[in-house]
Design a protein around this motif. Structure first.
Motif, PDB file in Angstrom:
ATOM      1  N   GLU A  20      48.441   7.487 184.488  1.00 30.72           N
ATOM      2  CA  GLU A  20      48.980   7.479 185.836  1.00 30.72           C
ATOM      3  C   GLU A  20      48.826   8.835 186.522  1.00 30.72           C
ATOM      4  N   ASP A  21      48.303   9.849 185.832  1.00 27.85           N
ATOM      5  CA  ASP A  21      48.161  11.178 186.413  1.00 27.85           C
ATOM      6  C   ASP A  21      46.741  11.685 186.197  1.00 27.85           C
ATOM      7  N   ARG A  22      45.867  11.393 187.146  1.00 22.48           N
ATOM      8  CA  ARG A  22      44.456  11.769 186.988  1.00 22.48           C
ATOM      9  C   ARG A  22      44.238  13.273 187.152  1.00 22.48           C
ATOM     10  N   HIS A  23      45.246  13.993 187.645  1.00 18.64           N
ATOM     11  CA  HIS A  23      45.115  15.435 187.827  1.00 18.64           C
ATOM     12  C   HIS A  23      45.484  16.216 186.566  1.00 18.64           C
ATOM     13  N   PHE A  24      46.045  15.527 185.573  1.00 17.17           N
ATOM     14  CA  PHE A  24      46.511  16.202 184.359  1.00 17.17           C
ATOM     15  C   PHE A  24      45.329  16.556 183.452  1.00 17.17           C
ATOM     16  N   VAL A  25      45.227  17.830 183.049  1.00 19.87           N
ATOM     17  CA  VAL A  25      44.140  18.307 182.192  1.00 19.87           C
ATOM     18  C   VAL A  25      44.671  18.463 180.772  1.00 19.87           C
ATOM     19  N   THR A  26      44.357  17.508 179.921  1.00 17.18           N
ATOM     20  CA  THR A  26      44.887  17.490 178.555  1.00 17.18           C
ATOM     21  C   THR A  26      44.450  18.709 177.758  1.00 17.18           C
ATOM     22  N   ALA A  27      43.196  19.143 177.918  1.00 11.22           N
ATOM     23  CA  ALA A  27      42.706  20.298 177.159  1.00 11.22           C
ATOM     24  C   ALA A  27      43.527  21.544 177.464  1.00 11.22           C
ATOM     25  N   LEU A  28      43.869  21.734 178.733  1.00 11.27           N
ATOM     26  CA  LEU A  28      44.685  22.884 179.113  1.00 11.27           C
ATOM     27  C   LEU A  28      46.079  22.764 178.509  1.00 11.27           C
ATOM     28  N   ALA A  29      46.655  21.558 178.554  1.00  9.34           N
ATOM     29  CA  ALA A  29      47.994  21.337 177.990  1.00  9.34           C
ATOM     30  C   ALA A  29      48.004  21.654 176.506  1.00  9.34           C
ATOM     31  N   ARG A  30      46.935  21.291 175.811  1.00 11.39           N
ATOM     32  CA  ARG A  30      46.873  21.562 174.374  1.00 11.39           C
ATOM     33  C   ARG A  30      46.770  23.054 174.089  1.00 11.39           C
ATOM     34  N   GLY A  31      45.994  23.763 174.904  1.00  8.25           N
ATOM     35  CA  GLY A  31      45.891  25.208 174.719  1.00  8.25           C
ATOM     36  C   GLY A  31      47.219  25.906 174.934  1.00  8.25           C
ATOM     37  N   LEU A  32      47.937  25.479 175.966  1.00  7.65           N
ATOM     38  CA  LEU A  32      49.250  26.070 176.224  1.00  7.65           C
ATOM     39  C   LEU A  32      50.248  25.699 175.129  1.00  7.65           C
ATOM     40  N   ALA A  33      50.094  24.484 174.576  1.00  5.88           N
ATOM     41  CA  ALA A  33      50.988  24.070 173.486  1.00  5.88           C
ATOM     42  C   ALA A  33      50.769  24.927 172.248  1.00  5.88           C
ATOM     43  N   VAL A  34      49.534  25.346 172.021  1.00  4.55           N
ATOM     44  CA  VAL A  34      49.239  26.238 170.899  1.00  4.55           C
ATOM     45  C   VAL A  34      49.990  27.556 171.077  1.00  4.55           C
ATOM     46  N   LEU A  35      49.939  28.115 172.272  1.00  2.00           N
ATOM     47  CA  LEU A  35      50.642  29.375 172.530  1.00  2.00           C
ATOM     48  C   LEU A  35      52.149  29.208 172.371  1.00  2.00           C
ATOM     49  N   ALA A  36      52.661  28.035 172.764  1.00  2.00           N
ATOM     50  CA  ALA A  36      54.106  27.784 172.686  1.00  2.00           C
ATOM     51  C   ALA A  36      54.591  27.664 171.245  1.00  2.00           C
ATOM     52  N   CYS A  37      53.692  27.499 170.289  1.00  2.00           N
ATOM     53  CA  CYS A  37      54.091  27.411 168.879  1.00  2.00           C
ATOM     54  C   CYS A  37      54.637  28.739 168.361  1.00  2.00           C
ATOM     55  N   PHE A  38      54.207  29.827 168.964  1.00  2.00           N
ATOM     56  CA  PHE A  38      54.628  31.143 168.500  1.00  2.00           C
ATOM     57  C   PHE A  38      55.988  31.499 169.084  1.00  2.00           C
ATOM     58  N   GLY A  39      56.767  32.232 168.329  1.00  5.23           N
ATOM     59  CA  GLY A  39      58.090  32.616 168.792  1.00  5.23           C
ATOM     60  C   GLY A  39      58.813  33.378 167.719  1.00  5.23           C
ATOM     61  N   ARG A  40      60.100  33.519 167.921  1.00  2.63           N
ATOM     62  CA  ARG A  40      60.910  34.250 166.962  1.00  2.63           C
ATOM     63  C   ARG A  40      60.872  33.552 165.606  1.00  2.63           C
ATOM     64  N   GLY A  41      60.498  34.297 164.568  1.00  2.00           N
ATOM     65  CA  GLY A  41      60.377  33.713 163.238  1.00  2.00           C
ATOM     66  C   GLY A  41      59.056  33.015 163.013  1.00  2.00           C
ATOM     67  N   ARG A  42      58.217  32.979 164.037  1.00  3.47           N
ATOM     68  CA  ARG A  42      56.888  32.359 163.924  1.00  3.47           C
ATOM     69  C   ARG A  42      55.860  33.261 164.598  1.00  3.47           C
ATOM     70  N   ARG A  43      55.849  34.502 164.162  1.00  3.77           N
ATOM     71  CA  ARG A  43      54.996  35.498 164.816  1.00  3.77           C
ATOM     72  C   ARG A  43      53.537  35.368 164.391  1.00  3.77           C
ATOM     73  N   MET A  44      53.289  34.839 163.187  1.00  3.44           N
ATOM     74  CA  MET A  44      51.911  34.631 162.727  1.00  3.44           C
ATOM     75  C   MET A  44      51.785  33.217 162.170  1.00  3.44           C
ATOM     76  N   LEU A  45      50.763  32.499 162.612  1.00  6.36           N
ATOM     77  CA  LEU A  45      50.563  31.113 162.204  1.00  6.36           C
ATOM     78  C   LEU A  45      49.098  30.861 161.884  1.00  6.36           C
ATOM     79  N   ALA A  46      48.871  30.052 160.851  1.00  5.42           N
ATOM     80  CA  ALA A  46      47.511  29.621 160.518  1.00  5.42           C
ATOM     81  C   ALA A  46      47.190  28.353 161.299  1.00  5.42           C
ATOM     82  N   ASN A  47      45.918  27.976 161.304  1.00  5.35           N
ATOM     83  CA  ASN A  47      45.513  26.772 162.036  1.00  5.35           C
ATOM     84  C   ASN A  47      46.284  25.538 161.578  1.00  5.35           C
TER      85      ASN A  47
END
Length: 271
Positions: A20-47
């Motif tokens: 229902e949202d043709r303007h939504f770019v899934t690839a961009l959302a996934r890239g931002l989700a990767v960045l959101a994985c990092f945080g307090r107690g998760r400063r370094m992460l493997a793939n």
């Protein structure tokens, strides 16, 4: 429902995102989700850590981390074979926080409430279906909540999140309700009851409460407000572990101070 079940990150989703949202770019959302994985107690992460957190195939995550590293948003730490946030992400976050001048204006009030109530007092903004701390002040108690700038907490179960929802427009609140319902249909009826109660609380007693509903060992109250200046609604909470502060103390001692502090911040950034 776990974070890995986010429909926006579904590996089988079309590139354009939800139908229902043709303007939504899934690839961009996934890239931002990767960045959101990092945080307090998760400063370094493997793939594989990132793949598990995002619910994406490792091959997809590998391409995302490679691209983000090339752009400077991640850096690869050779010694551990893991990724950490890069300078571009840090610069982006610093610029975003720098634009929140309300933090500096609110800080003395937050500090005063924290000292008077011997609790932790935080300023938060909405981050999808969570609330993210953009400032935090602590009272003199030896035991305090393990939360700081950048921490995320529940939108629907925390006092901070409920206070945010309470000051949203009817249209925005309805849209958030739809998102929460889609995210966890089984839990939604109980969540809806809690949110409706929170909206009434905010209107009738000036704050929202969460006594053991976000975490069993945490009591908190919160007040939402509109800072103005084009900024979205925000909320300020006051909470502590139940072993040192109970709901009665927060309501009788902290609530008047918190309401007064927030009253001075409503519209502080202008129109």
């Amino acid at each position: 429902m776990s974070a890995t079940a986010d429909p926006l990150l579904d590996p089988e989703a079309e590139e354009g995102g939800p139908k229902e949202d043709r303007h939504f770019v899934t690839a961009l959302a996934r890239g931002l989700a990767v960045l959101a994985c990092f945080g307090r107690g998760r400063r370094m992460l493997a793939n594989h850590d990132i793949a598990e957190a995002c619910g994406l195939p490792r091959s997809t995550v590998s391409r995302l981390t490679y691209t983000l590293t090339k752009l400077g948003y991640l850096r690869f730490v050779e010694e551990s074979g893991k990724y950490a946030l890069g300078t571009q992400t840090i610069a982006l976050g610093s610029m975003a926080l720098g634009g929140l001048d309300v933090r500096h204006i609110a800080r003395p009030a937050l500090r005063a409430v924290a000292q008077a109530s011997n609790a932790s007092v935080g300023l938060g903004v909405r981050d999808r279906l969570s609330m993210r701390y953009v400032d935090c002040q602590r009272g003199p108690a030896a035991i305090s909540l393990n939360l700081d700038i950048g921490s995320r907490i529940s939108l629907a179960r925390s006092a901070m999140g409920r206070a945010y929802i309470a000051v949203c427009s009817d249209q925005e609140r309805a849209a958030l309700y739809e998102e929460l319902k889609a995210y966890d249909p089984l839990a939604w009826p109980a969540l809806r009851d809690g949110l409706d109660k929170a909206v009434r609380e905010h209107r009738e007693i000036g704050c929202c409460t969460s006594f053991g509903e976000w975490q069993d060992t945490v009591s908190a109250i919160a007040v939402g407000f509109h800072p103005g200046g084009g900024l979205p609604p925000m909320s300020i909470n006051c909470g502590a572990p139940t072993v040192i502060t109970d709901g009665r103390f927060l309501m009788e001692v902290a609530r008047p101070r918190l309401i007064e502090a927030v009253r001075g911040l409503d519209g502080v950034m202008g129109t």
